[in-house]
Design an enzyme around this catalytic site. Structure first.
Site, PDB file in Angstrom:
ATOM      1  N   LYS A 157      -2.529   7.361   3.754  1.00 32.32           N
ATOM      2  CA  LYS A 157      -1.942   7.623   2.425  1.00 32.32           C
ATOM      3  C   LYS A 157      -1.028   8.840   2.465  1.00 32.32           C
ATOM      4  CE  LYS A 157      -5.490   7.898  -0.461  1.00 32.32           C
ATOM      5  NZ  LYS A 157      -6.688   7.555   0.324  1.00 32.32           N
ATOM      6  N   GLU A 183      -8.069  18.287  -6.333  1.00 34.77           N
ATOM      7  CA  GLU A 183      -7.980  18.179  -4.869  1.00 34.77           C
ATOM      8  C   GLU A 183      -9.025  19.056  -4.190  1.00 34.77           C
ATOM      9  OE1 GLU A 183      -4.765  16.741  -2.572  1.00 34.77           O
ATOM     10  OE2 GLU A 183      -6.105  15.549  -3.777  1.00 34.77           O
ATOM     11  N   ARG A 184      -9.441  18.634  -3.013  1.00 38.48           N
ATOM     12  CA  ARG A 184     -10.227  19.539  -2.166  1.00 38.48           C
ATOM     13  C   ARG A 184      -9.261  20.606  -1.656  1.00 38.48           C
ATOM     14  NH1 ARG A 184     -11.305  14.333  -0.987  1.00 38.48           N
ATOM     15  NH2 ARG A 184     -13.443  13.608  -1.281  1.00 38.48           N
TER      16      ARG A 184
END
Length: 458
Positions: A157, A183-184
């Site tokens: 991705k 998001e991480r």
């Protein structure tokens, strides 16, 4: 200073803050500042009475207590806009987080904007060419449209997103805005480094809200990124590629905010305002006469259940869906886009033309037949098939190889120079493969090439 509309905190419950104002109530979505240095930011969500407003804290509400002073800023949350944003990383409040010099004095705009009125939207449907063969031929994206990117971890991705950022900058003279919702921190840092190393940072703006941030901040980061995108479309008159990762986390943050504000949950525990909130975000993504915001959104489908309300409402906004397959990635067929599951509303003879439509239909039919024959080949071998079925298998395998492509983003890993594929060349190549012009070429001759003219003769 006396003109400031001040209030006092009545109660604090987690991220929910109730504030009493004696002079006048702040409007819905107004930004309130509290704490010693105004470090606690609260967004007004509802009015409880003629004097009390309830808001959701976008930052940790540490240090707030009953009686704490609150100041109404008199406007909604604002983010900076302008050419100076390019190459920078922001949080939801429009503050830079990349340890570079601050932006200085720059125009700021509210993150809450009305969608473009229908009269100003472009009426015709146009194709947004990505230069990626399998997408442009089988699931073409709409200029000013929304495409969903479906796939698990490690199937490519991010590489696909990076390649579209690169091609947007080099071919369309456009700007890319990456919006990471929940998001991480590791993913955000890796993406920033990759964008920097591959040289596309100067034409991109990155905005992140991390997983550990308050639900209110995660809920508003999409609106903040869209405000920046609208500047480049409407003021700088450029085409914008808006990449959102992950739209499900936006819905999830909205459900958390809704629960905190005391609203009764709807189906499967989602907020009752799910459809409205998603539409408020998605309807701002469109094309006008001056430019277009084209969006590619990573979509997580909860428990692979496509009847989940989050998936159903997201699908209703998408004009194309690109599905990444782990099986294709394991066969080294990159990009690992599944040609049978990926689809687009743009694949219509009235939009893409008769030839494109016919070739795409024929490719799908050939690959679909090959998929059905795989079980027989696994059990009995290729030799047991009829002559016609053997020809179908040979065609399909050559098509699969031809729809692979070396990316600019992976040059340092693969040693293959990146290729931007021209749509007409790709269609011509697919048509010639379907007509068996390359039946005597080895499959490998069509692997990882750009144009069909690069196929090495046996």
């Amino acid at each position: 200073m006396d003109q400031l509309n001040r209030g006092t905190v009545v109660s604090v419950r987690g991220s929910v803050v109730d504030v009493m104002f004696q002079r006048r109530l702040p409007e819905i979505n107004h930004e309130l500042r509290a704490g010693e240095n105004g470090e606690v930011i609260v967004e007004v969500g509802t009015h409880l009475s003629s004097k009390v407003a309830r808001g959701i804290a976008l930052t940790p509400a540490r240090g707030l207590a009953r009686g704490s002073m609150v100041v109404d800023t008199g406007s909604p949350l604002e983010v900076p806009v302008g050419k100076e944003l390019l190459g920078r990383v922001f949080n939801v409040f429009g503050e830079t987080t990349d340890k570079k010099p601050p932006l200085g004095v720059i125009e700021r705009r509210s993150i809450h904007q009305e969608p473009v009125p229908l009269a100003r939207q472009a009426a015709k449907s146009e194709i947004f060419t990505t230069g990626i063969k399998v997408i442009d031929v089988l699931a073409p994206l709409e200029l000013g449209g929304k495409a969903g990117l479906f796939g698990g971890a490690g199937v490519g991705k991010t590489v696909l997103i990076m390649e579209t950022i690169h091609n947007m900058a080099s071919r369309h003279d456009g700007v890319s805005i990456f919006c990471g919702i929940g998001e991480r921190s590791r993913e955000g840092e890796e993406l920033f480094r990759e964008v920097q190393e591959t040289g596309v940072l100067d034409n991109a703006v990155l905005m992140f809200s991390q997983m550990n941030e308050q639900p209110g901040a995660r809920f508003r980061v999409g609106h903040a990124a869209l405000t920046m995108a609208e500047y480049f479309r409407d003021d700088a008159l450029q085409d914008v590629l808006l990449l959102i990762d992950n739209i499900f986390r936006f819905i999830q943050a909205g459900a958390e905010v809704s629960g905190l504000m005391g609203q009764l949950p709807s189906r499967v525990g989602y907020q009752p305002t799910l459809a409205t909130e998603l539409a408020e975000l998605e309807e701002r993504i469109c094309n006008t006469q001056s430019g277009a915001i084209t969006s590619i959104q990573a979509v997580y489908v909860p428990a692979d259940d496509f009847t989940d309300p989050a998936a159903v409402h997201t699908f209703s906004h998408l004009s194309a869906s690109i599905v990444l397959s782990r099986q294709r990635a394991s066969q080294a067929l990159y990009p690992a886009v599944d040609p049978l599951l990926s689809q687009s509303n743009m694949l219509n003879p009235a939009i893409v033309g008769e030839k494109h439509y016919r070739v795409a239909r024929e490719i799908r039919r050939t690959l679909s037949e090959y998929e059905e024959l795989k079980d027989i080949i696994a059990m009995l071998g290729l030799e047991e098939l009829s002559q016609e079925n053997q020809r179908t298998v040979h065609r399909a395998r050559r098509l699969e190889r031809f729809l692979t492509q070396p990316f600019f983003m992976t040059e340092q890993f693969t040693g293959h120079a990146g290729k931007f594929a021209d749509l007409d060349d790709t269609l011509d190549g697919c048509e010639r493969i379907l007509n068996d012009e390359f039946a005597d070429y080895p499959e490998q001759a069509l692997y990882m090439i750009g144009s069909i003219s690069e196929a090495a003769k046996p």
